[in-house]
Design a protein around this motif. Structure first.
Motif, mmCIF file in Angstrom:
data_model
loop_
_atom_site.group_PDB
_atom_site.id
_atom_site.type_symbol
_atom_site.label_atom_id
_atom_site.label_comp_id
_atom_site.label_asym_id
_atom_site.label_seq_id
_atom_site.Cartn_x
_atom_site.Cartn_y
_atom_site.Cartn_z
ATOM 1 N N UNK A 56 0.797 -1.224 0.000
ATOM 2 C CA UNK A 56 0.000 0.000 0.000
ATOM 3 C C UNK A 56 0.833 1.279 0.000
ATOM 4 N N UNK A 57 2.060 1.201 0.485
ATOM 5 C CA UNK A 57 2.846 2.427 0.642
ATOM 6 C C UNK A 57 4.170 2.367 -0.118
ATOM 7 N N UNK A 58 5.040 1.435 0.280
ATOM 8 C CA UNK A 58 6.383 1.447 -0.295
ATOM 9 C C UNK A 58 6.355 1.292 -1.816
ATOM 10 N N UNK A 59 5.640 0.295 -2.300
ATOM 11 C CA UNK A 59 5.658 0.057 -3.745
ATOM 12 C C UNK A 59 4.949 1.167 -4.531
ATOM 13 N N UNK A 60 3.707 1.509 -4.204
ATOM 14 C CA UNK A 60 3.039 2.506 -5.046
ATOM 15 C C UNK A 60 3.546 3.926 -4.854
ATOM 16 N N UNK A 61 4.028 4.259 -3.686
ATOM 17 C CA UNK A 61 4.389 5.649 -3.412
ATOM 18 C C UNK A 61 5.898 5.868 -3.475
ATOM 19 N N UNK A 62 6.645 5.052 -2.736
ATOM 20 C CA UNK A 62 8.066 5.332 -2.541
ATOM 21 C C UNK A 62 8.926 4.929 -3.733
ATOM 22 N N UNK A 63 8.529 3.855 -4.430
ATOM 23 C CA UNK A 63 9.407 3.373 -5.498
ATOM 24 C C UNK A 63 9.356 4.243 -6.746
ATOM 25 N N UNK A 64 8.544 5.290 -6.719
ATOM 26 C CA UNK A 64 8.606 6.249 -7.824
ATOM 27 C C UNK A 64 10.048 6.752 -7.954
ATOM 28 N N UNK A 65 10.700 6.974 -6.809
ATOM 29 C CA UNK A 65 12.107 7.392 -6.814
ATOM 30 C C UNK A 65 13.021 6.317 -6.217
ATOM 31 N N UNK A 66 12.577 5.712 -5.105
ATOM 32 C CA UNK A 66 13.459 4.807 -4.368
ATOM 33 C C UNK A 66 13.441 3.406 -4.976
ATOM 34 N N UNK A 67 13.968 3.305 -6.176
ATOM 35 C CA UNK A 67 14.074 2.001 -6.830
ATOM 36 C C UNK A 67 15.188 2.066 -7.850
ATOM 37 N N UNK A 68 15.747 0.921 -8.149
ATOM 38 C CA UNK A 68 16.764 0.865 -9.173
ATOM 39 C C UNK A 68 18.106 1.402 -8.701
ATOM 40 N N UNK A 69 19.012 1.566 -9.679
ATOM 41 C CA UNK A 69 20.390 1.917 -9.357
ATOM 42 C C UNK A 69 20.588 3.403 -9.104
ATOM 43 N N UNK A 70 19.521 4.188 -9.128
ATOM 44 C CA UNK A 70 19.676 5.602 -8.787
ATOM 45 C C UNK A 70 18.851 5.941 -7.558
ATOM 46 N N UNK A 71 18.465 4.950 -6.794
ATOM 47 C CA UNK A 71 17.627 5.204 -5.620
ATOM 48 C C UNK A 71 18.337 6.175 -4.675
ATOM 49 N N UNK A 72 17.685 7.281 -4.321
ATOM 50 C CA UNK A 72 18.321 8.244 -3.422
ATOM 51 C C UNK A 72 18.768 7.585 -2.121
ATOM 52 N N UNK A 73 19.957 7.932 -1.705
ATOM 53 C CA UNK A 73 20.567 7.408 -0.471
ATOM 54 C C UNK A 73 20.754 5.893 -0.531
ATOM 55 N N UNK A 74 20.686 5.361 -1.742
ATOM 56 C CA UNK A 74 20.860 3.918 -1.867
ATOM 57 C C UNK A 74 19.722 3.115 -1.269
ATOM 58 N N UNK A 75 18.628 3.781 -0.978
ATOM 59 C CA UNK A 75 17.506 3.110 -0.316
ATOM 60 C C UNK A 75 16.502 2.656 -1.360
ATOM 61 N N UNK A 76 16.497 1.354 -1.635
ATOM 62 C CA UNK A 76 15.549 0.783 -2.589
ATOM 63 C C UNK A 76 14.386 0.189 -1.806
ATOM 64 N N UNK A 77 13.211 0.655 -2.130
ATOM 65 C CA UNK A 77 12.032 0.255 -1.368
ATOM 66 C C UNK A 77 11.112 -0.658 -2.154
#
Lengths: 278, 363
Positions: A56-77
């Motif tokens: 409900x949160x991490x995948x639909x909201x956070x992974x817009x940015x926090x995913x892949x090899x450019x995830x900010x702060x290295x945090x992949x959600x």
């Protein structure tokens, strides 16, 4: 002939219409824009367990940015990485604070960023919309309950997955409770005051010299955790938390599997030190 | 199939570059006036502290009304060696998400203080961009800059923003989110730059945003821009090696002015092996028109496109924005805007609407 202002407006309108017509119709996709797989969609309301928060949160909201090899702060959600990169991992912006400190939402950087009072940087999700407090409270509850991972497969052997304070931790403040998370649901009818023991160890011999009375509770909404609450504020010293071996009650999963069933000796869950003064 | 999907971004890009053509700190100001970024900013790659010319431009050319002649204007100079500046942004935002209650709030989005100390004039400088809000103070940028005055070479070392495409004010633009390079992701390393009359180029070796705290990996970023009086074109690349996987980004961007309108376009192509389910190819595009209705009044219309995974059909998203920017007096700007997200119908977030009013003070 030089283009007129109206021709440019027409060109702009055409470009906008071309772009505006390009949004996908979502056929065959889940709510996160991924191909539908059995069980792949977020079903039901948000609850205080990791799988639900991920869906409900991490995948639909956070992974817009926090995913892949450019995830900010290295945090992949994404679902594969989020748990291992959140739980007990120091934040990169404030390394003295863990991203998620099981049992302690106030001192979890994730909560600080979501509520907008982290000491560094912008509130998340960046640029909004921000999560409403009810949603954040569910994440808080999950952390309070020990920040357990998603339910394990039925074939996994019954075990304690995470304990806070963890083994060898040194706490500068007495923890109000000890959180123990398991990989299977617990048989709550078989938990009593003797199931888990909190002992203070002798400074020189590391042998138990006192038993601290505790209350054991299984948090509502997370039947895979036990909160061990000392009856008194813990003083400085070394402590050990154990699960009693037979013939005492111990801890049993809902499927009937007993923790450390083959060992008569107690199962040590954690040993930690409280040192309020360095 | 692939051709059809990338077509919209290419069409807009082609329109912007190929159209016969037409200009204020946002890049459209540079396009409208035919300036390089370094004309108005101390930082050769733009953004942050304004130069003498940038301050003069803001005071005399950008606002609807000038300051009275007897009012002493801000210069930013403290002696011959130190220059300072600041940005403050506060906003009211209302977000409507389908099937959810509307959210609205006042926010202090940003307070930034800038300082540039010329340790050896025109040769060695120390630059700091200190973010005071949100959160506690933190250095968004802090670097030493070595300049070769005759040759145009510039060497930066420290923490700084990477050069990639248009340095937009809106960090949530699809091209900034998808490329992973924005003013929310400063990086640490070194940058070699070259500034010639019509050319600007940079090559960076940095940690990479995804490698923060891991002690492994690196990122190489490069950009080259050709600047003419009426137009500019640029290309940028970024290659990241990280524990998550390798990532390659290529970007093309251009701007041109036709009369009172400045047109900006960018198309970014991304290949990212850092996803758990396998590598993804992504495309993001931006088309922007800035119409300077009259001095101090700008209407910005933006259309954006993103395909977050080209291997998946019907998952594309678009975003439209209409923003009115008014600069009534020097150093103060009001921005009023509406953004419409259009995505797959089953995602409410991808179909939200945002209304905002922003106050921007700068010096």
């Amino acid at each position: 002939m030089a283009p007129t202002g109206s021709s440019w407006i027409c060109a702009l309108t055409t470009s906008l219409v071309l772009l505006g017509g390009c949004a996908g119709n979502g056929d065959g996709l889940d709510a996160n824009g991924r191909p539908l797989l059995p069980g792949g969609n977020a079903e039901g309301p948000l609850t205080a367990d990791f799988a639900s928060i991920q869906a409900h949160v991490f995948t639909p909201v956070c992974t817009v940015c926090h995913a892949g090899a450019s995830a900010p702060q290295g945090l992949r959600l994404d679902a594969t990485n989020s748990y291992s990169l959140l739980i007990g991992v120091p934040s990169t912006e404030v390394p003295s604070i863990l991203r998620v400190k099981p049992g302690d939402p106030d001192n979890s950087y994730l909560i600080q960023k979501l509520e907008g009072h982290a000491s560094v940087g912008a509130r998340m999700p960046f640029g909004g919309p921000y999560l409403d407090q009810a949603t954040i409270d569910v994440i808080r509850q999950w952390i309070t309950d020990g920040a357990m991972p998603a339910a394990m497969g039925t074939g996994a052997r019954f075990a304690a997955l995470a304990v806070t304070p963890a083994m060898q931790d040194i706490e500068v403040e007495a923890p109000p409770r000890i959180v123990v998370g398991f990989n299977q649901e617990l048989d709550q009818t078989r938990i009593d005051a003797s199931s888990i023991r909190l002992e203070r160890l002798d400074r020189g011999t590391d042998m138990p010299n006192a038993i601290v009375p505790v209350a054991l509770t299984v948090p509502s909404g997370n039947p895979r955790a036990i909160l061990v609450t000392p009856a008194q504020t813990l003083a400085d010293g070394l402590y050990r938390v154990t699960v009693a071996g037979p013939p005492e009650t111990g801890i049993t999963s809902l499927s009937g599997e007993r923790l450390g069933a083959t060992a008569a000796a107690p199962v040590v869950l954690t040993e930690f030190r409280i040192a309020k003064t360095p | 199939m692939i051709t059809i999907r990338i077509a919209p971004a290419v069409v807009v890009f082609a329109c912007l570059v190929g159209a016969p053509m037409v200009a204020h700190g946002e890049p459209y100001l540079a396009v409208q006036n035919g300036y390089k970024c370094v004309a108005c900013h101390v930082n050769p790659t733009g953004g942050g502290l304004r130069s003498d010319f940038g301050i003069a431009f803001a005071e005399h050319l950008m606002a609807a009304a000038s300051l009275p002649k007897d009012v002493p204007a801000w210069t930013g100079r403290f002696g011959d060696f130190l220059r300072v500046g600041a940005d403050l942004r506060a906003s009211w935002t209302r977000t409507d998400i389908p099937r959810n209650s509307a959210q609205q709030s006042f926010d202090l989005d940003q307070i930034r203080l800038y300082a540039n100390a010329q340790i050896v004039p025109d040769r060695v400088a120390l630059y700091v961009d200190e973010q005071l809000a949100p959160g506690n103070a933190s250095a968004a940028e802090a670097y030493v800059r070595l300049t070769n005055p005759g040759g145009g070479w510039i060497l930066k070392g420290g923490r700084f923003y990477l050069p990639f495409g248009w340095r937009l004010q809106d960090q949530t633009a699809f091209v900034r989110e998808a490329s992973g390079v924005s003013m929310t992701t400063p990086d640490t390393g070194v940058e070699l730059g070259l500034e010639r009359e019509r050319w600007s180029a940079q090559l960076d070796l940095t940690n990479g945003a995804a490698n923060a705290g891991t002690g492994t990996g690196h990122q190489i970023t490069g950009q080259i821009v050709r600047v003419e009086q009426r137009y500019r074109v640029g290309a940028a690349i970024a290659a990241t090696q990280s524990q998550a996987g390798n990532r390659r980004v290529g970007g093309l961007f251009a701007g041109i002015r036709t009369g009172a309108i400045a047109w900006l376009g960018e198309a970014d192509f991304i290949r990212d092996a850092g996803f758990a389910g396998g590598a993804r190819s992504m495309v993001a595009g931006l088309g922007e028109a800035d119409w300077m209705i009259r001095r101090g009044h700008n209407l910005k219309i933006t259309a954006e496109y993103e395909d977050p995974d080209r291997a998946v059909a019907e998952n594309q998203q678009t975003r439209w924005s209409v923003v009115y920017e008014m600069t009534p007096i020097p150093f103060v700007q009001l921005r009023f805007g509406f953004r419409r997200y259009v995505g797959i119908p089953q995602s409410t977030l991808q179909n939200r609407r945002v209304l905002f009013l922003e106050l921007h003070g700068f010096m």
